[in-house]
Design a protein around this motif. Sequence first.
Motif, PDB file in Angstrom:
ATOM      1  N   VAL A 113       9.706  -0.010   3.900  1.00 30.48           N
ATOM      2  CA  VAL A 113       8.284  -0.269   4.090  1.00 30.48           C
ATOM      3  C   VAL A 113       7.545   1.022   3.771  1.00 30.48           C
ATOM      4  O   VAL A 113       7.849   2.078   4.324  1.00 30.48           O
ATOM      5  N   ILE A 114       6.580   0.923   2.869  1.00 29.29           N
ATOM      6  CA  ILE A 114       5.795   2.081   2.456  1.00 29.29           C
ATOM      7  C   ILE A 114       4.362   1.846   2.906  1.00 29.29           C
ATOM      8  O   ILE A 114       3.767   0.820   2.588  1.00 29.29           O
ATOM      9  N   CYS A 115       3.850   2.787   3.661  1.00 30.88           N
ATOM     10  CA  CYS A 115       2.504   2.669   4.217  1.00 30.88           C
ATOM     11  C   CYS A 115       1.628   3.757   3.595  1.00 30.88           C
ATOM     12  O   CYS A 115       1.942   4.942   3.700  1.00 30.88           O
ATOM     13  N   ILE A 116       0.557   3.329   2.955  1.00 35.43           N
ATOM     14  CA  ILE A 116      -0.387   4.270   2.350  1.00 35.43           C
ATOM     15  C   ILE A 116      -1.625   4.294   3.247  1.00 35.43           C
ATOM     16  O   ILE A 116      -2.348   3.312   3.340  1.00 35.43           O
ATOM     17  N   LEU A 117      -1.837   5.410   3.935  1.00 36.41           N
ATOM     18  CA  LEU A 117      -2.963   5.535   4.860  1.00 36.41           C
ATOM     19  C   LEU A 117      -4.119   6.286   4.225  1.00 36.41           C
ATOM     20  O   LEU A 117      -3.909   7.246   3.478  1.00 36.41           O
ATOM     21  N   ASP A 118      -5.328   5.865   4.535  1.00 33.89           N
ATOM     22  CA  ASP A 118      -6.543   6.565   4.110  1.00 33.89           C
ATOM     23  C   ASP A 118      -6.588   6.795   2.605  1.00 33.89           C
ATOM     24  O   ASP A 118      -6.964   7.865   2.119  1.00 33.89           O
ATOM     25  N   ARG A 119      -6.227   5.773   1.850  1.00 34.65           N
ATOM     26  CA  ARG A 119      -6.220   5.849   0.383  1.00 34.65           C
ATOM     27  C   ARG A 119      -7.576   6.303  -0.157  1.00 34.65           C
ATOM     28  O   ARG A 119      -7.652   7.058  -1.120  1.00 34.65           O
ATOM     29  N   ASP A 120      -8.648   5.851   0.503  1.00 35.14           N
ATOM     30  CA  ASP A 120      -9.994   6.201   0.032  1.00 35.14           C
ATOM     31  C   ASP A 120     -10.295   7.695   0.164  1.00 35.14           C
ATOM     32  O   ASP A 120     -11.223   8.200  -0.474  1.00 35.14           O
ATOM     33  N   LYS A 121      -9.512   8.435   0.942  1.00 31.63           N
ATOM     34  CA  LYS A 121      -9.720   9.875   1.108  1.00 31.63           C
ATOM     35  C   LYS A 121      -8.873  10.709   0.147  1.00 31.63           C
ATOM     36  O   LYS A 121      -8.979  11.924   0.128  1.00 31.63           O
ATOM     37  N   MET A 122      -8.016  10.046  -0.638  1.00 33.17           N
ATOM     38  CA  MET A 122      -7.173  10.761  -1.598  1.00 33.17           C
ATOM     39  C   MET A 122      -7.977  11.063  -2.852  1.00 33.17           C
ATOM     40  O   MET A 122      -8.864  10.291  -3.225  1.00 33.17           O
ATOM     41  N   ASP A 123      -7.636  12.175  -3.511  1.00 31.94           N
ATOM     42  CA  ASP A 123      -8.313  12.427  -4.774  1.00 31.94           C
ATOM     43  C   ASP A 123      -7.830  11.397  -5.797  1.00 31.94           C
ATOM     44  O   ASP A 123      -6.772  10.789  -5.644  1.00 31.94           O
ATOM     45  N   GLU A 124      -8.637  11.186  -6.829  1.00 37.54           N
ATOM     46  CA  GLU A 124      -8.388  10.089  -7.777  1.00 37.54           C
ATOM     47  C   GLU A 124      -7.040  10.188  -8.482  1.00 37.54           C
ATOM     48  O   GLU A 124      -6.364   9.186  -8.678  1.00 37.54           O
ATOM     49  N   SER A 125      -6.626  11.385  -8.855  1.00 36.49           N
ATOM     50  CA  SER A 125      -5.342  11.511  -9.557  1.00 36.49           C
ATOM     51  C   SER A 125      -4.177  11.184  -8.631  1.00 36.49           C
ATOM     52  O   SER A 125      -3.217  10.519  -9.044  1.00 36.49           O
ATOM     53  N   MET A 126      -4.253  11.623  -7.384  1.00 35.00           N
ATOM     54  CA  MET A 126      -3.200  11.295  -6.416  1.00 35.00           C
ATOM     55  C   MET A 126      -3.164   9.790  -6.170  1.00 35.00           C
ATOM     56  O   MET A 126      -2.096   9.173  -6.133  1.00 35.00           O
ATOM     57  N   LYS A 127      -4.334   9.207  -6.008  1.00 31.58           N
ATOM     58  CA  LYS A 127      -4.424   7.771  -5.762  1.00 31.58           C
ATOM     59  C   LYS A 127      -3.792   6.986  -6.919  1.00 31.58           C
ATOM     60  O   LYS A 127      -2.991   6.077  -6.696  1.00 31.58           O
ATOM     61  N   ARG A 128      -4.131   7.331  -8.147  1.00 34.86           N
ATOM     62  CA  ARG A 128      -3.571   6.634  -9.316  1.00 34.86           C
ATOM     63  C   ARG A 128      -2.059   6.792  -9.389  1.00 34.86           C
ATOM     64  O   ARG A 128      -1.326   5.829  -9.626  1.00 34.86           O
ATOM     65  N   SER A 129      -1.587   8.002  -9.175  1.00 32.33           N
ATOM     66  CA  SER A 129      -0.145   8.255  -9.243  1.00 32.33           C
ATOM     67  C   SER A 129       0.605   7.496  -8.152  1.00 32.33           C
ATOM     68  O   SER A 129       1.650   6.890  -8.410  1.00 32.33           O
ATOM     69  N   LEU A 130       0.070   7.532  -6.961  1.00 37.50           N
ATOM     70  CA  LEU A 130       0.730   6.844  -5.847  1.00 37.50           C
ATOM     71  C   LEU A 130       0.709   5.331  -6.043  1.00 37.50           C
ATOM     72  O   LEU A 130       1.703   4.648  -5.776  1.00 37.50           O
ATOM     73  N   LEU A 131      -0.379   4.789  -6.555  1.00 36.33           N
ATOM     74  CA  LEU A 131      -0.436   3.352  -6.820  1.00 36.33           C
ATOM     75  C   LEU A 131       0.536   2.951  -7.927  1.00 36.33           C
ATOM     76  O   LEU A 131       1.151   1.881  -7.864  1.00 36.33           O
ATOM     77  N   ALA A 132       0.715   3.792  -8.944  1.00 35.05           N
ATOM     78  CA  ALA A 132       1.705   3.519  -9.988  1.00 35.05           C
ATOM     79  C   ALA A 132       3.111   3.517  -9.400  1.00 35.05           C
ATOM     80  O   ALA A 132       3.934   2.653  -9.736  1.00 35.05           O
ATOM     81  N   CYS A 133       3.373   4.459  -8.496  1.00 32.26           N
ATOM     82  CA  CYS A 133       4.674   4.489  -7.811  1.00 32.26           C
ATOM     83  C   CYS A 133       4.862   3.207  -6.991  1.00 32.26           C
ATOM     84  O   CYS A 133       5.944   2.608  -7.005  1.00 32.26           O
ATOM     85  N   CYS A 134       3.825   2.785  -6.296  1.00 28.68           N
ATOM     86  CA  CYS A 134       3.908   1.563  -5.483  1.00 28.68           C
ATOM     87  C   CYS A 134       4.277   0.360  -6.338  1.00 28.68           C
ATOM     88  O   CYS A 134       5.102  -0.476  -5.932  1.00 28.68           O
ATOM     89  N   LYS A 135       3.694   0.247  -7.518  1.00 26.00           N
ATOM     90  CA  LYS A 135       4.025  -0.867  -8.418  1.00 26.00           C
ATOM     91  C   LYS A 135       5.505  -0.833  -8.792  1.00 26.00           C
ATOM     92  O   LYS A 135       6.182  -1.858  -8.810  1.00 26.00           O
ATOM     93  N   LEU A 136       6.003   0.355  -9.088  1.00 27.63           N
ATOM     94  CA  LEU A 136       7.419   0.511  -9.417  1.00 27.63           C
ATOM     95  C   LEU A 136       8.294   0.131  -8.220  1.00 27.63           C
ATOM     96  O   LEU A 136       9.262  -0.619  -8.364  1.00 27.63           O
ATOM     97  N   TRP A 137       7.943   0.642  -7.043  1.00 30.51           N
ATOM     98  CA  TRP A 137       8.743   0.360  -5.849  1.00 30.51           C
ATOM     99  C   TRP A 137       8.749  -1.133  -5.515  1.00 30.51           C
ATOM    100  O   TRP A 137       9.769  -1.685  -5.129  1.00 30.51           O
ATOM    101  N   MET A 138       7.604  -1.787  -5.667  1.00 25.76           N
ATOM    102  CA  MET A 138       7.523  -3.219  -5.363  1.00 25.76           C
ATOM    103  C   MET A 138       8.415  -4.030  -6.297  1.00 25.76           C
ATOM    104  O   MET A 138       8.983  -5.036  -5.889  1.00 25.76           O
ATOM    105  N   LYS A 139       8.562  -3.611  -7.553  1.00 22.90           N
ATOM    106  CA  LYS A 139       9.458  -4.301  -8.492  1.00 22.90           C
ATOM    107  C   LYS A 139      10.880  -4.342  -7.958  1.00 22.90           C
ATOM    108  O   LYS A 139      11.657  -5.217  -8.308  1.00 22.90           O
TER     109      LYS A 139
END
Length: 163
Positions: A113-139
């Motif tokens: 289980v991966i929990c991403i907290l306070d995504r709206d407070k992350m800088d845009e590059s971190m947010k994009r990278s982490l969301l790309a990782c999430c897509k990979l992990w969900m696969k």
Amino acid sequence: MAYQMLFGTGDIKNVDLWLGGTTGHGPNAKENDWRRKLIPLLDPSISYYDPFLREWETDEEWDETAMKNEELAKKYARIHVYTFTPEMQGVFAIAEVTERVVKNAFINRNPTVICILDRDKMDESMKRSLLACCKLWMKHGAIIVDNLESCANKVNAFYRPKR
């Protein structure tokens, strides 16, 4: 190291839950300690391993024994939780999650289980990278949530008492 990291069992081979991911540092570390907020939401019969040394509670140092115990806890824990916050420093937790998720897809199929907290407070590059990782992990079967209550609900739902 005398600092207690294993809770609910005296045998690291019987740990149910691994708590990994972002650790808090700096002046707001105590307030941002997501583990202390998550633990009361978990079924009290779930044993867990919390590797985070809270500098405001202990003067213990991370040593070889702690590193070995951490690896054992990761190996034996049936459920892994990794939480990422805007305070994330470094990328090792990303590698840990990727290793766990890919191994799980082929070996034991225990939940991650991966929990991403306070995504709206992350800088845009971190947010994009982490969301790309999430897509990979969900696969590969990881479960992604965005708050501690959902995280606890997923862990509690997957927990099955040992027989």
